[in-house]
Design an enzyme around this catalytic site. Sequence first.
Site, PDB file in Angstrom:
ATOM      1  N   LYS A   8       0.907  -1.083   0.175  1.00  0.00           N
ATOM      2  CA  LYS A   8      -0.080   0.019  -0.042  1.00  0.00           C
ATOM      3  C   LYS A   8       0.803   1.160   0.107  1.00  0.00           C
ATOM      4  O   LYS A   8       2.160   1.208   0.148  1.00  0.00           O
ATOM      5  CB  LYS A   8      -0.802   0.049   1.049  1.00  0.00           C
ATOM      6  CG  LYS A   8      -2.113  -1.061   1.051  1.00  0.00           C
ATOM      7  CD  LYS A   8      -2.844  -1.261   2.180  1.00  0.00           C
ATOM      8  CE  LYS A   8      -4.142  -2.223   2.233  1.00  0.00           C
ATOM      9  NZ  LYS A   8      -5.004  -2.126   3.175  1.00  0.00           N
ATOM     10  N   TYR A  48     -12.568  -1.624  -3.465  1.00  0.00           N
ATOM     11  CA  TYR A  48     -12.876  -1.627  -2.330  1.00  0.00           C
ATOM     12  C   TYR A  48     -14.461  -1.541  -2.056  1.00  0.00           C
ATOM     13  O   TYR A  48     -15.144  -1.211  -1.127  1.00  0.00           O
ATOM     14  CB  TYR A  48     -12.246  -0.688  -1.204  1.00  0.00           C
ATOM     15  CG  TYR A  48     -10.758  -1.290  -0.748  1.00  0.00           C
ATOM     16  CD1 TYR A  48     -10.763  -2.294  -0.117  1.00  0.00           C
ATOM     17  CD2 TYR A  48      -9.775  -0.516  -1.051  1.00  0.00           C
ATOM     18  CE1 TYR A  48      -9.492  -2.966   0.525  1.00  0.00           C
ATOM     19  CE2 TYR A  48      -8.418  -1.043  -0.499  1.00  0.00           C
ATOM     20  CZ  TYR A  48      -8.283  -2.364   0.060  1.00  0.00           C
ATOM     21  OH  TYR A  48      -7.086  -2.783   0.680  1.00  0.00           O
ATOM     22  N   PHE A  56     -15.390   3.692   7.200  1.00  0.00           N
ATOM     23  CA  PHE A  56     -13.812   4.187   6.897  1.00  0.00           C
ATOM     24  C   PHE A  56     -13.655   4.236   5.424  1.00  0.00           C
ATOM     25  O   PHE A  56     -12.583   4.491   4.925  1.00  0.00           O
ATOM     26  CB  PHE A  56     -12.780   3.133   7.591  1.00  0.00           C
ATOM     27  CG  PHE A  56     -13.036   1.696   7.059  1.00  0.00           C
ATOM     28  CD1 PHE A  56     -12.727   1.181   6.131  1.00  0.00           C
ATOM     29  CD2 PHE A  56     -13.888   0.898   8.059  1.00  0.00           C
ATOM     30  CE1 PHE A  56     -12.857   0.028   5.904  1.00  0.00           C
ATOM     31  CE2 PHE A  56     -14.118  -0.498   7.816  1.00  0.00           C
ATOM     32  CZ  PHE A  56     -13.736  -0.909   6.480  1.00  0.00           C
ATOM     33  N   ARG A  84      -2.549 -14.464   3.566  1.00  0.00           N
ATOM     34  CA  ARG A  84      -3.407 -13.716   4.934  1.00  0.00           C
ATOM     35  C   ARG A  84      -2.579 -14.286   6.032  1.00  0.00           C
ATOM     36  O   ARG A  84      -2.610 -13.307   6.907  1.00  0.00           O
ATOM     37  CB  ARG A  84      -4.732 -14.358   4.812  1.00  0.00           C
ATOM     38  CG  ARG A  84      -5.736 -14.152   3.662  1.00  0.00           C
ATOM     39  CD  ARG A  84      -6.039 -12.594   3.638  1.00  0.00           C
ATOM     40  NE  ARG A  84      -6.562 -11.893   4.642  1.00  0.00           N
ATOM     41  CZ  ARG A  84      -7.302 -10.810   4.860  1.00  0.00           C
ATOM     42  NH1 ARG A  84      -7.260 -10.077   3.657  1.00  0.00           N
ATOM     43  NH2 ARG A  84      -7.609 -10.171   5.866  1.00  0.00           N
ATOM     44  N   THR A  90      -5.580  -7.112  10.287  1.00  0.00           N
ATOM     45  CA  THR A  90      -5.838  -6.013   9.773  1.00  0.00           C
ATOM     46  C   THR A  90      -5.253  -4.628  10.535  1.00  0.00           C
ATOM     47  O   THR A  90      -4.430  -4.012  10.054  1.00  0.00           O
ATOM     48  CB  THR A  90      -7.515  -5.666   9.666  1.00  0.00           C
ATOM     49  OG1 THR A  90      -7.852  -6.853   8.968  1.00  0.00           O
ATOM     50  CG2 THR A  90      -7.622  -4.239   8.737  1.00  0.00           C
ATOM     51  N   ARG A 101       2.261  -6.932   8.851  1.00  0.00           N
ATOM     52  CA  ARG A 101       1.648  -5.930   9.282  1.00  0.00           C
ATOM     53  C   ARG A 101       2.232  -5.682  10.658  1.00  0.00           C
ATOM     54  O   ARG A 101       2.544  -4.455  11.116  1.00  0.00           O
ATOM     55  CB  ARG A 101       0.051  -6.091   9.500  1.00  0.00           C
ATOM     56  CG  ARG A 101      -0.383  -5.866   8.060  1.00  0.00           C
ATOM     57  CD  ARG A 101      -1.888  -6.169   7.892  1.00  0.00           C
ATOM     58  NE  ARG A 101      -2.538  -5.803   7.063  1.00  0.00           N
ATOM     59  CZ  ARG A 101      -3.709  -6.327   6.419  1.00  0.00           C
ATOM     60  NH1 ARG A 101      -4.492  -7.025   7.092  1.00  0.00           N
ATOM     61  NH2 ARG A 101      -4.355  -5.699   5.462  1.00  0.00           N
ATOM     62  N   ASN A 111      -2.102   0.094   6.861  1.00  0.00           N
ATOM     63  CA  ASN A 111      -1.471  -1.122   7.492  1.00  0.00           C
ATOM     64  C   ASN A 111      -0.650  -2.100   6.206  1.00  0.00           C
ATOM     65  O   ASN A 111      -0.501  -3.382   6.109  1.00  0.00           O
ATOM     66  CB  ASN A 111      -2.918  -1.836   7.768  1.00  0.00           C
ATOM     67  CG  ASN A 111      -3.826  -2.342   6.517  1.00  0.00           C
ATOM     68  OD1 ASN A 111      -3.532  -1.902   5.547  1.00  0.00           O
ATOM     69  ND2 ASN A 111      -4.561  -3.072   6.995  1.00  0.00           N
ATOM     70  N   HIS A 114      -2.135  -5.222   1.337  1.00  0.00           N
ATOM     71  CA  HIS A 114      -3.418  -5.874   1.053  1.00  0.00           C
ATOM     72  C   HIS A 114      -3.151  -7.325   0.650  1.00  0.00           C
ATOM     73  O   HIS A 114      -2.375  -7.612  -0.096  1.00  0.00           O
ATOM     74  CB  HIS A 114      -4.457  -5.315  -0.032  1.00  0.00           C
ATOM     75  CG  HIS A 114      -5.448  -5.949  -0.467  1.00  0.00           C
ATOM     76  ND1 HIS A 114      -6.684  -6.013  -0.016  1.00  0.00           N
ATOM     77  CD2 HIS A 114      -5.389  -6.847  -1.659  1.00  0.00           C
ATOM     78  CE1 HIS A 114      -7.441  -6.913  -0.800  1.00  0.00           C
ATOM     79  NE2 HIS A 114      -6.762  -7.431  -1.800  1.00  0.00           N
ATOM     80  N   GLU A 125      -9.503 -10.058  -8.173  1.00  0.00           N
ATOM     81  CA  GLU A 125      -8.404  -9.013  -7.873  1.00  0.00           C
ATOM     82  C   GLU A 125      -7.253  -8.944  -8.710  1.00  0.00           C
ATOM     83  O   GLU A 125      -6.682  -7.981  -9.206  1.00  0.00           O
ATOM     84  CB  GLU A 125      -8.275  -8.911  -6.445  1.00  0.00           C
ATOM     85  CG  GLU A 125      -9.081  -8.423  -5.515  1.00  0.00           C
ATOM     86  CD  GLU A 125      -8.899  -8.528  -4.026  1.00  0.00           C
ATOM     87  OE1 GLU A 125      -9.944  -8.095  -3.384  1.00  0.00           O
ATOM     88  OE2 GLU A 125      -8.038  -8.992  -3.736  1.00  0.00           O
TER      89      GLU A 125
HETATM   90  P1  ATP Z   1      -7.343  -5.685   2.780  1.00  0.00           P
HETATM   91  O1  ATP Z   1      -8.493  -5.870   2.304  1.00  0.00           O
HETATM   92  O2  ATP Z   1      -6.538  -4.371   2.456  1.00  0.00           O
HETATM   93  O3  ATP Z   1      -6.251  -6.934   2.801  1.00  0.00           O
HETATM   94  P2  ATP Z   1      -8.308  -6.793   5.460  1.00  0.00           P
HETATM   95  O4  ATP Z   1      -8.762  -7.694   4.721  1.00  0.00           O
HETATM   96  O5  ATP Z   1      -7.323  -7.038   6.489  1.00  0.00           O
HETATM   97  O6  ATP Z   1      -7.540  -5.921   4.720  1.00  0.00           O
HETATM   98  P3  ATP Z   1     -10.727  -5.329   5.333  1.00  0.00           P
HETATM   99  O7  ATP Z   1     -11.818  -5.620   6.530  1.00  0.00           O
HETATM  100  O8  ATP Z   1     -11.043  -5.890   4.191  1.00  0.00           O
HETATM  101  O9  ATP Z   1      -9.625  -6.029   6.003  1.00  0.00           O
HETATM  102  O10 ATP Z   1     -10.459  -3.716   5.407  1.00  0.00           O
HETATM  103  C1  ATP Z   1      -9.767  -3.161   4.106  1.00  0.00           C
HETATM  104  C2  ATP Z   1      -9.038  -2.027   4.507  1.00  0.00           C
HETATM  105  O11 ATP Z   1      -9.825  -1.020   4.869  1.00  0.00           O
HETATM  106  C3  ATP Z   1      -7.824  -2.447   5.628  1.00  0.00           C
HETATM  107  O12 ATP Z   1      -6.648  -3.079   5.253  1.00  0.00           O
HETATM  108  C4  ATP Z   1      -7.831  -1.059   6.376  1.00  0.00           C
HETATM  109  O13 ATP Z   1      -6.905  -0.436   5.323  1.00  0.00           O
HETATM  110  C5  ATP Z   1      -8.939  -0.356   6.233  1.00  0.00           C
HETATM  111  N1  ATP Z   1      -9.801  -0.573   7.045  1.00  0.00           N
HETATM  112  C6  ATP Z   1     -10.417  -1.621   7.686  1.00  0.00           C
HETATM  113  N2  ATP Z   1     -11.005  -1.303   9.005  1.00  0.00           N
HETATM  114  C7  ATP Z   1     -10.731  -0.200   9.215  1.00  0.00           C
HETATM  115  C8  ATP Z   1     -11.193   0.795  10.295  1.00  0.00           C
HETATM  116  N3  ATP Z   1     -11.938   0.437  11.263  1.00  0.00           N
HETATM  117  N4  ATP Z   1     -10.645   1.834  10.443  1.00  0.00           N
HETATM  118  C9  ATP Z   1      -9.780   2.378   9.381  1.00  0.00           C
HETATM  119  N5  ATP Z   1      -9.547   1.625   8.222  1.00  0.00           N
HETATM  120  C10 ATP Z   1      -9.940   0.585   8.264  1.00  0.00           C
HETATM  121 MG    MG Z   2     -10.065  -7.385   2.984  1.00  0.00          MG
END
Ligand code: ATP
Ligand code: MG
Length: 142
Positions: A8, A48, A56, A84, A90, A101, A111, A114, A125
Amino acid sequence: MLTLAIIKPDAVRAGLAGKILAHLEAAGFAVRAARLVKLSPAQAEAFYEVHRARPFYRSLVTFMTSGPALALALQRADAVAQLRKVIGATDPADAEPGTVRKLYAESKEQNAIHASDSAETAAREVAFFFPEAELRELGGSR
Ligand code: ATP
Ligand code: MG
């Protein structure tokens, strides 16, 4: 099997792309395609889309368009689940020691990386960033 990772904008900005890629390679992933991308708002919104209703979402789109990111198609056995595991939770505060992370992320939003969360999203994707037919053939054969 292939999965998609994105290093990212926070991590690229911090000069951590090489370290994170080395971490992924050491964990057994082979790079099958790579592209440095500056996402447009429309692209980040589409990528997304599943999070559109979350509080968020706008901030996430702003973050993901804030600078270049490195999209990677990665191959290994059980690639989706294994990636993962390697990236960790996350929120870096919750991530296991030694995960990408935990090592490199700044916050729950910023973070560092992705990773696709299922075989179906991985296929979608990977095609989002690498629509080339050759890659689909190579990736689909293992
Ligand atoms: P990614 O999809 O980026 O791999 P993830 O699957 O671990 O991450 P998701 O729940 O899909 O988490 O959320 C997508 C992204 O949105 C997170 O990686 C983070 O950058 C952001 N995000 C998720 N939850 C929050 C939150 N509570 N506050 C701020 N940003 C968030
Ligand atoms: Mg995700």
